[in-house]
Design an enzyme around this catalytic site. Structure first.
Site, PDB file in Angstrom:
ATOM      1  N   TYR A 168       0.850  -1.191   0.000  1.00  0.00           N
ATOM      2  CA  TYR A 168       0.000   0.000   0.000  1.00  0.00           C
ATOM      3  C   TYR A 168       0.885   1.240   0.000  1.00  0.00           C
ATOM      4  O   TYR A 168       1.659   1.463   0.934  1.00  0.00           O
ATOM      5  CB  TYR A 168      -0.937   0.055   1.209  1.00  0.00           C
ATOM      6  CG  TYR A 168      -1.736   1.347   1.188  1.00  0.00           C
ATOM      7  CD1 TYR A 168      -2.845   1.460   0.365  1.00  0.00           C
ATOM      8  CD2 TYR A 168      -1.327   2.458   1.915  1.00  0.00           C
ATOM      9  CE1 TYR A 168      -3.541   2.662   0.278  1.00  0.00           C
ATOM     10  CE2 TYR A 168      -2.020   3.658   1.830  1.00  0.00           C
ATOM     11  CZ  TYR A 168      -3.120   3.747   1.007  1.00  0.00           C
ATOM     12  OH  TYR A 168      -3.800   4.937   0.898  1.00  0.00           O
ATOM     13  N   TYR A 169       0.738   2.038  -1.058  1.00  0.00           N
ATOM     14  CA  TYR A 169       1.459   3.303  -1.162  1.00  0.00           C
ATOM     15  C   TYR A 169       0.537   4.482  -1.417  1.00  0.00           C
ATOM     16  O   TYR A 169       0.890   5.624  -1.117  1.00  0.00           O
ATOM     17  CB  TYR A 169       2.471   3.237  -2.311  1.00  0.00           C
ATOM     18  CG  TYR A 169       3.571   2.229  -2.119  1.00  0.00           C
ATOM     19  CD1 TYR A 169       4.700   2.544  -1.364  1.00  0.00           C
ATOM     20  CD2 TYR A 169       3.500   0.969  -2.695  1.00  0.00           C
ATOM     21  CE1 TYR A 169       5.723   1.618  -1.187  1.00  0.00           C
ATOM     22  CE2 TYR A 169       4.512   0.042  -2.525  1.00  0.00           C
ATOM     23  CZ  TYR A 169       5.619   0.371  -1.773  1.00  0.00           C
ATOM     24  OH  TYR A 169       6.625  -0.545  -1.595  1.00  0.00           O
ATOM     25  N   VAL A 222       2.891  -5.837   3.651  1.00  0.00           N
ATOM     26  CA  VAL A 222       4.283  -6.217   3.415  1.00  0.00           C
ATOM     27  C   VAL A 222       5.061  -5.170   2.613  1.00  0.00           C
ATOM     28  O   VAL A 222       6.258  -5.354   2.371  1.00  0.00           O
ATOM     29  CB  VAL A 222       4.383  -7.601   2.732  1.00  0.00           C
ATOM     30  CG1 VAL A 222       3.829  -8.679   3.648  1.00  0.00           C
ATOM     31  CG2 VAL A 222       3.672  -7.618   1.389  1.00  0.00           C
ATOM     32  N   GLU A 223       4.383  -4.090   2.218  1.00  0.00           N
ATOM     33  CA  GLU A 223       5.071  -2.945   1.621  1.00  0.00           C
ATOM     34  C   GLU A 223       4.275  -1.686   1.927  1.00  0.00           C
ATOM     35  O   GLU A 223       3.047  -1.668   1.794  1.00  0.00           O
ATOM     36  CB  GLU A 223       5.216  -3.071   0.105  1.00  0.00           C
ATOM     37  CG  GLU A 223       6.221  -4.088  -0.370  1.00  0.00           C
ATOM     38  CD  GLU A 223       6.426  -4.028  -1.883  1.00  0.00           C
ATOM     39  OE1 GLU A 223       6.280  -2.925  -2.474  1.00  0.00           O
ATOM     40  OE2 GLU A 223       6.714  -5.081  -2.475  1.00  0.00           O
ATOM     41  N   ASN A 224       5.001  -0.642   2.329  1.00  0.00           N
ATOM     42  CA  ASN A 224       4.428   0.684   2.550  1.00  0.00           C
ATOM     43  C   ASN A 224       5.608   1.595   2.825  1.00  0.00           C
ATOM     44  O   ASN A 224       6.515   1.208   3.571  1.00  0.00           O
ATOM     45  CB  ASN A 224       3.457   0.671   3.742  1.00  0.00           C
ATOM     46  CG  ASN A 224       2.983   2.061   4.154  1.00  0.00           C
ATOM     47  OD1 ASN A 224       3.195   2.492   5.284  1.00  0.00           O
ATOM     48  ND2 ASN A 224       2.352   2.767   3.247  1.00  0.00           N
TER      49      ASN A 224
END
EC number: 3.2.1.86
Length: 486
Positions: free
Chosen positions: A322-323, A382-384
């Site tokens: 999530y960006y 797992v991504e931000n």
């Protein structure tokens, strides 16, 4: 009341963006190895050789002509070839992650370190030994490895000789690779992911496919689903106490207006990611996608037991990046702004980052609620993270307050999703916990990490590791299980 006591705080990287050593110890080439450096104004390019021997370039997600093969031009620069040289610095780097108190480290295995062309029967022992050493170093500090099997890096040989995932044979090669690493690391790795951001995989670079049309793409996507489902079943059989999930890029979308056409456009947009989640979590093709295939004349070739395989190979949890958020509208004149693998409509209520990505912490809570309400399985961010240009002050300090502010607002949002909305959240591993090569532009100056690495966009520098202000801030966040953020 907040995050559960076994919440997995950590950070995330990918092999092709940190390891370097791209031809060391028997590692084979991947499609990602053909990707040059770029910047905000110049897209990264693929270098390839046509059937008549000409060396050409194409933008990273453009079509590569049928019959063309990946090519590395000795006069060009490929940032992943050296990256931050994690291959030779992994002990130092993992010690720094441990100093922050990491509970988990999301990383990927480079497929071609294990099977250099993807087609071998026997694995490359040097590659297996490298990851043994990495996992041992993590476990020494109590850090759980969260391992992605395929993070954009399909073996170049499979793209050049098998047409990548459009070929059913590539499924078998992937499953053999997955079985090999499951057996090797069954006592060291408890958390696995199959394909990184599966919903944005497309083109020769990420799937190894020719041509890049919808029929070929969705046949390849079906093969990804089968490869993932078979890997899930293998993981359950070989490592019964392990958990294996999928991974998607999730960008919640808002209807730009209350006009019914915009609302319908928003439903169609959301289905672009829900399709992948529906298949991998529920185990079957949703009716709306089958109708879309019917309208477009797309025919997916399946083997007799494929649908049964999908039903039996559902994942244990959903992980996602999530960006940013986006908007949906039928008005094609609305300005667009860059994002993670997409161009998004510009939201007049939100600011954007230095690279134009929409900043929307509340969107993370919305994303968590949307997925948990629909799928009722545990979630894992797992991504931000925030890509920005960091400056080393005269006294050696790196005061990245902008990154601290970004992460703090997103952690508050995910805490609200847990405490107020009842979301079952496993952990949080922000992207690029140590500086790495940016996938979108190939730059080093677009930095995400808590740890600064002294290397520039052309691979020059001392490779010295330096702690940023956010390093100490995140250490306190982990130590207090998020309570230090008011």
């Amino acid at each position: 009341m907040g995050f559960k006591t076994d919440f997995l705080w950590g950070g995330a990287t990918a092999a092709n963006q940190i390891e370097g050593a791209y031809q060391e110890d028997g590692r084979g080439l991947t499609t990602m190895d053909t990707l040059t450096v770029g910047d905000r104004n110049k897209p990264r390019q693929i270098t390839y050789q046509t059937v008549d021997g000409r060396v050409c370039k194409a933008e990273r997600l453009a079509k590569v002509p049928e019959g063309a093969v990946g090519y590395i031009d000795p006069d060009d620069f490929y940032p992943s070839h050296t990256a931050i040289d994690f291959y030779h610095h992994y002990k130092e780097d993992i010690a720094l992650l441990a100093e922050m108190g990491f509970k988990a480290y999301r990383m990927s295995i480079a497929w071609t370190r294990i099977f250099p062309t993807g087609t071998e029967t026997e694995p490359n022992e040097a590659g297996l030994a490298f990851y043994d050493a990495v996992f041992d170093e993590c476990l020494k500090y109590g850090i759980e490895p969260l391992v992605t099997l395929c993070h954009f890096d399909i073996p170049l040989y499979l793209a050049d000789h098998y047409n990548g995932f459009s070929s059913r044979e590539t499924v078998d090669f992937f499953v053999h690779y997955a079985e090999t690493v499951f057996k090797r690391y069954r006592k060291k790795v408890k958390y696995w992911l199959t394909f990184n951001e599966i919903n944005v995989l497309r083109s020769w670079l990420q799937l190894g496919i020719h041509p890049n049309d919808e029929q070929t793409k969705f046949q390849a996507v079906h093969h990804l689903f089968i490869a993932s489902a078979r890997a899930v079943q293998l993981c359950h059989d070989l490592i019964p106490d392990a958990k294996i999930g999928n991974m998607v890029m999730y960008a919640p979308s808002y209807a730009m207006t209350a006009k019914p056409e915009d609302v319908l456009a928003n439903i169609y947009y959301k289905r672009q990611v829900e399709f992948y989640l529906d298949v991998m979590v529920k185990g079957y093709y949703p009716a709306y996608k089958l109708k879309e295939f019917e309208r477009k004349g797309i025919r997916i070739t399946m083997e007799a037991d494929d649908l049964d395989c999908l039903a039996k190979g559902t994942v244990d949890f959903i992980s996602f990046s999530y960006y940013m958020s986006t908007m949906s509208t039928t008005d094609t004149t609305v300005p667009k702004t860059p994002g993670n693998n997409i161009l998004s409509y510009k939201n007049p209520y939100l600011e954007v980052s230095e690279w134009g990505w929409t900043l929307d912490p509340l969107g993370l809570r919305i994303a968590l609620s949307e997925m948990y309400d629909r799928y009722h399985v545990p979630l894992f961010i797992v991504e931000n993270g925030l890509g920005a240009m960091d400056v080393i002050e005269e006294d050696g300090a790196i005061n990245d307050d902008y990154r601290i502010d970004y992460l703090a607002t997103h952690i508050r949002a995910m805490r609200d999703a847990v405490v107020l909305d009842g979301v079952d959240l496993m952990g949080y591993t922000p992207w690029g916990c140590i500086d790495l090569v940016a996938w979108s532009t190939g730059e080093m100056k677009k930095r995400y990490g808590f740890i600064y690495v002294d290397v520039d966009d052309r691979g020059q520098g001392t490779f010295k590791r330096l702690k940023k202000k956010s390093f100490y801030w995140y250490r306190e966040v982990i130590a207090t299980n998020g309570e230090s953020i008011s």
